[in-house]
Write a protein that holds these residues in place. Structure first.
Motif, PDB file in Angstrom:
ATOM      1  N   LYS A   1       0.811  -1.213   0.000  1.00  0.00           N
ATOM      2  CA  LYS A   1       0.000   0.000   0.000  1.00  0.00           C
ATOM      3  C   LYS A   1       0.847   1.267   0.000  1.00  0.00           C
ATOM      4  N   GLN A   2       2.134   1.149   0.332  1.00  0.00           N
ATOM      5  CA  GLN A   2       2.995   2.326   0.329  1.00  0.00           C
ATOM      6  C   GLN A   2       3.413   2.720  -1.084  1.00  0.00           C
ATOM      7  N   TYR A   3       3.121   1.878  -2.049  1.00  0.00           N
ATOM      8  CA  TYR A   3       3.451   2.152  -3.445  1.00  0.00           C
ATOM      9  C   TYR A   3       2.187   2.301  -4.276  1.00  0.00           C
ATOM     10  N   MET A   4       2.341   2.966  -5.395  1.00  0.00           N
ATOM     11  CA  MET A   4       1.273   2.985  -6.386  1.00  0.00           C
ATOM     12  C   MET A   4       1.481   1.757  -7.267  1.00  0.00           C
ATOM     13  N   VAL A   5       0.634   0.781  -7.114  1.00  0.00           N
ATOM     14  CA  VAL A   5       0.794  -0.498  -7.819  1.00  0.00           C
ATOM     15  C   VAL A   5      -0.183  -0.565  -8.983  1.00  0.00           C
ATOM     16  N   ASN A   6       0.370  -0.664 -10.165  1.00  0.00           N
ATOM     17  CA  ASN A   6      -0.456  -0.755 -11.369  1.00  0.00           C
ATOM     18  C   ASN A   6      -0.976  -2.162 -11.589  1.00  0.00           C
ATOM     19  N   ASP A   7      -0.161  -3.158 -11.210  1.00  0.00           N
ATOM     20  CA  ASP A   7      -0.533  -4.549 -11.482  1.00  0.00           C
ATOM     21  C   ASP A   7       0.161  -5.446 -10.475  1.00  0.00           C
ATOM     22  N   PHE A   8      -0.509  -6.540 -10.118  1.00  0.00           N
ATOM     23  CA  PHE A   8       0.095  -7.566  -9.278  1.00  0.00           C
ATOM     24  C   PHE A   8       0.003  -8.885 -10.018  1.00  0.00           C
ATOM     25  N   VAL A   9       1.140  -9.521 -10.204  1.00  0.00           N
ATOM     26  CA  VAL A   9       1.231 -10.758 -10.969  1.00  0.00           C
ATOM     27  C   VAL A   9       1.584 -11.904 -10.026  1.00  0.00           C
ATOM     28  N   ALA A  10       0.863 -13.001 -10.110  1.00  0.00           N
ATOM     29  CA  ALA A  10       1.170 -14.182  -9.307  1.00  0.00           C
ATOM     30  C   ALA A  10       2.041 -15.131 -10.122  1.00  0.00           C
ATOM     31  N   ALA A  11       3.058 -15.673  -9.475  1.00  0.00           N
ATOM     32  CA  ALA A  11       3.948 -16.616 -10.149  1.00  0.00           C
ATOM     33  C   ALA A  11       4.520 -17.576  -9.125  1.00  0.00           C
ATOM     34  N   GLY A  12       5.014 -18.690  -9.608  1.00  0.00           N
ATOM     35  CA  GLY A  12       5.575 -19.700  -8.723  1.00  0.00           C
ATOM     36  C   GLY A  12       7.085 -19.702  -8.736  1.00  0.00           C
ATOM     37  N   SER A  13       7.669 -20.257  -7.679  1.00  0.00           N
ATOM     38  CA  SER A  13       9.093 -20.562  -7.569  1.00  0.00           C
ATOM     39  C   SER A  13       9.988 -19.337  -7.708  1.00  0.00           C
ATOM     40  N   SER A  14      11.259 -19.571  -7.989  1.00  0.00           N
ATOM     41  CA  SER A  14      12.240 -18.491  -8.113  1.00  0.00           C
ATOM     42  C   SER A  14      12.081 -17.698  -9.396  1.00  0.00           C
ATOM     43  N   LEU A  15      11.128 -18.071 -10.227  1.00  0.00           N
ATOM     44  CA  LEU A  15      10.851 -17.280 -11.425  1.00  0.00           C
ATOM     45  C   LEU A  15      10.492 -15.842 -11.081  1.00  0.00           C
ATOM     46  N   LYS A  16       9.993 -15.610  -9.875  1.00  0.00           N
ATOM     47  CA  LYS A  16       9.623 -14.247  -9.485  1.00  0.00           C
ATOM     48  C   LYS A  16      10.840 -13.322  -9.506  1.00  0.00           C
ATOM     49  N   PHE A  17      11.959 -13.806  -8.998  1.00  0.00           N
ATOM     50  CA  PHE A  17      13.192 -13.017  -9.059  1.00  0.00           C
ATOM     51  C   PHE A  17      13.575 -12.727 -10.514  1.00  0.00           C
ATOM     52  N   CYS A  18      13.412 -13.723 -11.358  1.00  0.00           N
ATOM     53  CA  CYS A  18      13.820 -13.587 -12.755  1.00  0.00           C
ATOM     54  C   CYS A  18      12.935 -12.606 -13.508  1.00  0.00           C
ATOM     55  N   ARG A  19      11.655 -12.563 -13.162  1.00  0.00           N
ATOM     56  CA  ARG A  19      10.755 -11.589 -13.806  1.00  0.00           C
ATOM     57  C   ARG A  19      11.158 -10.158 -13.429  1.00  0.00           C
ATOM     58  N   VAL A  20      11.601  -9.960 -12.198  1.00  0.00           N
ATOM     59  CA  VAL A  20      12.103  -8.643 -11.817  1.00  0.00           C
ATOM     60  C   VAL A  20      13.423  -8.367 -12.540  1.00  0.00           C
ATOM     61  N   ALA A  21      14.283  -9.375 -12.627  1.00  0.00           N
ATOM     62  CA  ALA A  21      15.581  -9.209 -13.273  1.00  0.00           C
ATOM     63  C   ALA A  21      15.450  -8.851 -14.753  1.00  0.00           C
ATOM     64  N   GLU A  22      14.450  -9.391 -15.419  1.00  0.00           N
ATOM     65  CA  GLU A  22      14.290  -9.121 -16.847  1.00  0.00           C
ATOM     66  C   GLU A  22      13.484  -7.857 -17.116  1.00  0.00           C
ATOM     67  N   GLY A  23      12.983  -7.215 -16.061  1.00  0.00           N
ATOM     68  CA  GLY A  23      12.273  -5.961 -16.222  1.00  0.00           C
ATOM     69  C   GLY A  23      10.794  -6.078 -16.483  1.00  0.00           C
ATOM     70  N   SER A  24      10.212  -7.239 -16.259  1.00  0.00           N
ATOM     71  CA  SER A  24       8.766  -7.377 -16.439  1.00  0.00           C
ATOM     72  C   SER A  24       7.997  -7.161 -15.139  1.00  0.00           C
ATOM     73  N   ALA A  25       8.717  -6.977 -14.024  1.00  0.00           N
ATOM     74  CA  ALA A  25       8.118  -6.611 -12.742  1.00  0.00           C
ATOM     75  C   ALA A  25       9.132  -5.749 -12.004  1.00  0.00           C
ATOM     76  N   ASP A  26       8.658  -5.024 -10.993  1.00  0.00           N
ATOM     77  CA  ASP A  26       9.506  -4.084 -10.270  1.00  0.00           C
ATOM     78  C   ASP A  26       9.792  -4.496  -8.838  1.00  0.00           C
ATOM     79  N   LEU A  27       8.856  -5.166  -8.202  1.00  0.00           N
ATOM     80  CA  LEU A  27       8.962  -5.522  -6.791  1.00  0.00           C
ATOM     81  C   LEU A  27       8.482  -6.942  -6.558  1.00  0.00           C
ATOM     82  N   TYR A  28       9.183  -7.657  -5.682  1.00  0.00           N
ATOM     83  CA  TYR A  28       8.715  -8.951  -5.213  1.00  0.00           C
ATOM     84  C   TYR A  28       8.843  -8.968  -3.692  1.00  0.00           C
ATOM     85  N   PRO A  29       7.769  -8.628  -2.983  1.00  0.00           N
ATOM     86  CA  PRO A  29       7.795  -8.689  -1.517  1.00  0.00           C
ATOM     87  C   PRO A  29       7.412 -10.083  -1.030  1.00  0.00           C
TER      88      PRO A  29
END
Length: 270
Positions: free
Chosen positions: A177-205
């Motif tokens: 809630k402290q950020y303006m979030v345009n979209d939230f994407v659900a994903a499994g496993s360590s792929l979440k880190f990789c989606r941030v690394a490739e620039g398709s997501a910004d945050l993984y809390p």
């Protein structure tokens, strides 16, 4: 830094991934470990391959591997060691959605300096090494396609967050809630880190239990791509955490994976 070329870890991950896919295409059974988490034949078979190959590649570097640790086989670790999750996202494996990975990471002085993440069902491969950048490639029938460098993106005014498909939490929703979030994407496993690394997501809390082998490889890829993983108080996530009175060996605290490091400690909400 230990001179372990990422390609050698990649080849090990590909071999383990092929064995996982052999099991994936059968009517495999599911068992429960002592902590009630699920485990399949693929977990053990893949880990056996990885441990055998790492022993050939780096006989003097200890390996902390998930299934071995669950059975009480925990080597002494010093400044340099491997962290292995042979099948991260077992629940995704069981549900057959493809979002499971093979994770191999090399740790030095508490920092993940090299990491390989391979999603065999999706044919996606990611790797990164400190000072050498991060990359991705498609894998088809065991053959690696052209490699492409990846880099985190500059955060837009409204960010894209990514989170666990199987382990969401109300705490994560509140933190975002402290950020303006345009979209939230659900994903499994360590792929979440990789989606941030490739620039398709910004945050993984992640406000939930994880172990070091769950995060180390993806963390290495993200750091090599320009990102950072921190604890909730903004300190870099470290590895090799042992002998603590208040936590299990190798257990992570809650953490945040950031693409654009300018997001660390910042708020972009209206």
């Amino acid at each position: 830094m230990s001179d372990v070329p990422p390609i050698l870890l990649i080849l090990i991950a590909l071999k383990a991934g092929a064995r996982i896919m052999d099991v994936y295409q059968t009517d495999f059974s599911v068992d429960a470990k002592s902590d009630a988490s699920p485990v399949t034949e693929a977990d053990g078979a893949a880990e056996e391959i990885i441990l055998t190959e790492l022993a050939k590649l780096s006989p003097d570097i200890p390996v902390v591997a998930e299934e071995a640790v669950s059975k009480g086989d925990v080597p002494e670790t010093d400044k340099v060691f491997y962290l292995v999750d042979p099948l991260d996202g077992t629940r995704e494996f069981i549900s057959r959605n493809g979002e499971f990975t093979v994770n191999i990471a090399l740790i030095e002085e508490g920092v993940p300096v090299t990491g390989v993440v391979y999603a065999p069902a999706l044919g996606e491969l990611f790797w990164g090494a400190k000072g050498k950048g991060a990359f991705r490639a498609a894998v088809k029938e065991g053959v690696i396609g052209s490699q492409e460098p990846i880099r985190v993106r500059s955060a837009p005014s409204a960010v894209t967050a990514i989170g666990s498909r199987s382990h969401g939490s109300a705490e994560t929703e509140e933190w975002l809630k402290q950020y303006m979030v345009n979209d939230f994407v659900a994903a499994g496993s360590s792929l979440k880190f990789c989606r941030v690394a490739e620039g398709s997501a910004d945050l993984y809390p992640r406000h939930g239990r994880t172990m070091e082998w769950d995060t180390a490889a993806g963390d290495a890829v993200l750091r090599a791509a320009g990102g950072l993983v921190t604890t909730l108080d903004g300190q870099p996530l470290t590895y090799g955490k042992r002998d603590r009175a208040d936590a299990t060996d190798f257990a992570n605290p809650y953490f945040i994976a950031y693409g654009d490091q300018d997001l660390v400690g910042a708020t972009v909400s209206a």
